[in-house]
Scaffold this motif. Structure first.
Motif, PDB file in Angstrom:
ATOM      1  N   ASP A  10       0.826  -1.204   0.000  1.00  0.00           N
ATOM      2  CA  ASP A  10       0.000   0.000   0.000  1.00  0.00           C
ATOM      3  C   ASP A  10       0.865   1.261   0.000  1.00  0.00           C
ATOM      4  OD1 ASP A  10      -2.595   1.330   0.220  1.00  0.00           O
ATOM      5  OD2 ASP A  10      -1.923   1.872   2.238  1.00  0.00           O
ATOM      6  N   ASP A  11       1.905   1.277   0.823  1.00  0.00           N
ATOM      7  CA  ASP A  11       2.804   2.437   0.840  1.00  0.00           C
ATOM      8  C   ASP A  11       3.506   2.616  -0.498  1.00  0.00           C
ATOM      9  OD1 ASP A  11       2.102   2.987   3.422  1.00  0.00           O
ATOM     10  OD2 ASP A  11       3.896   2.104   4.320  1.00  0.00           O
ATOM     11  N   HIS A  14       1.079   4.141  -2.989  1.00  0.00           N
ATOM     12  CA  HIS A  14       0.910   5.577  -2.735  1.00  0.00           C
ATOM     13  C   HIS A  14       2.093   6.373  -3.282  1.00  0.00           C
ATOM     14  CE1 HIS A  14      -2.770   5.737  -0.442  1.00  0.00           C
ATOM     15  NE2 HIS A  14      -2.378   4.692   0.261  1.00  0.00           N
ATOM     16  N   THR A  40       4.341  12.437   0.458  1.00  0.00           N
ATOM     17  CA  THR A  40       3.946  11.062   0.740  1.00  0.00           C
ATOM     18  C   THR A  40       4.944  10.372   1.660  1.00  0.00           C
ATOM     19  OG1 THR A  40       2.967  11.012  -1.450  1.00  0.00           O
ATOM     20  CG2 THR A  40       3.221   8.914  -0.353  1.00  0.00           C
ATOM     21  N   ILE A  44       4.296   7.951   4.985  1.00  0.00           N
ATOM     22  CA  ILE A  44       4.841   6.598   5.042  1.00  0.00           C
ATOM     23  C   ILE A  44       5.729   6.444   6.269  1.00  0.00           C
ATOM     24  CG2 ILE A  44       6.388   4.990   3.860  1.00  0.00           C
ATOM     25  CD1 ILE A  44       5.300   6.068   1.213  1.00  0.00           C
ATOM     26  N   SER A  47       3.423   6.254   9.488  1.00  0.00           N
ATOM     27  CA  SER A  47       2.694   4.981   9.580  1.00  0.00           C
ATOM     28  C   SER A  47       3.652   3.822   9.823  1.00  0.00           C
ATOM     29  CB  SER A  47       1.868   4.740   8.318  1.00  0.00           C
ATOM     30  OG  SER A  47       2.703   4.551   7.194  1.00  0.00           O
ATOM     31  N   SER A  48       4.841   3.878   9.249  1.00  0.00           N
ATOM     32  CA  SER A  48       5.815   2.809   9.478  1.00  0.00           C
ATOM     33  C   SER A  48       6.309   2.801  10.916  1.00  0.00           C
ATOM     34  CB  SER A  48       7.000   2.953   8.519  1.00  0.00           C
ATOM     35  OG  SER A  48       6.592   2.794   7.190  1.00  0.00           O
ATOM     36  N   PHE A  81       9.828   0.247   4.212  1.00  0.00           N
ATOM     37  CA  PHE A  81       9.968   1.696   4.323  1.00  0.00           C
ATOM     38  C   PHE A  81      11.235   2.173   3.613  1.00  0.00           C
ATOM     39  CE2 PHE A  81      12.041   5.203   6.573  1.00  0.00           C
ATOM     40  CZ  PHE A  81      11.158   6.217   6.247  1.00  0.00           C
ATOM     41  N   ASP A  84      10.720   1.964  -0.077  1.00  0.00           N
ATOM     42  CA  ASP A  84       9.815   2.995  -0.579  1.00  0.00           C
ATOM     43  C   ASP A  84      10.487   4.359  -0.649  1.00  0.00           C
ATOM     44  OD1 ASP A  84       7.680   1.313  -0.981  1.00  0.00           O
ATOM     45  OD2 ASP A  84       6.827   1.666   1.001  1.00  0.00           O
TER      46      ASP A  84
END
Length: 134
Positions: A10-11, A14, A40, A44, A47-48, A81, A84
């Motif tokens: 999901d990350d 995004h 973004t 991320i 949330s991580s 993470f 990303d």
């Protein structure tokens, strides 16, 4: 573990959507990465951090399988993470110009036509004339 993989994907989605949106807005590849990471990337990151902390609370459990699952999920989220934030933008910058000509002109890459199978290559060269003999 499925939750950790789902959140990681999901990350990534995004981040990729934001990168493409910034590119279509007229920014260059590097500027797109900077803007997308500034917006973004922060979401991320937060949330991580929260999810890694949440999964690490599984370490207080007495069951070793649950402890291992918490460590594995936290490690998965950490690697996701880092991928990303570092790997995905680097790959985007490396491949940003590869399809740009088609996007501007409205053309699509030429499709390869499927040729019918006429047998193995040995039989094809044995029973058909060479191009120089035609």
């Amino acid at each position: 573990l499925a939750i950790a993989f789902g959140i990681a994907v999901d990350d990534t989605i995004h981040m990729m959507i934001r990168l493409k949106a910034e590119q279509h807005a007229g920014h260059g590849p590097v500027a797109s990465v900077m803007v997308a990471t500034a917006h973004t990337g922060v979401a991320i990151l937060y949330s991580s951090i929260v999810l890694i902390g949440g999964f690490l609370t599984m370490l207080v459990n007495d069951v070793f399988a649950i402890q291992d699952m918490g460590v594995l999920a936290a490690a998965t989220l950490l690697v996701a993470f880092l991928s990303d934030v570092y790997l995905a933008p680097a790959l985007f910058v490396m491949t940003a110009g590869s399809g740009r000509g088609y996007l501007r002109s409205g053309l699509r890459p030429r499709q390869r036509r499927a040729r019918p199978l006429r047998g193995f290559a040995i039989f094809a060269t044995r029973f058909q004339a060479w191009p120089s003999q035609r």
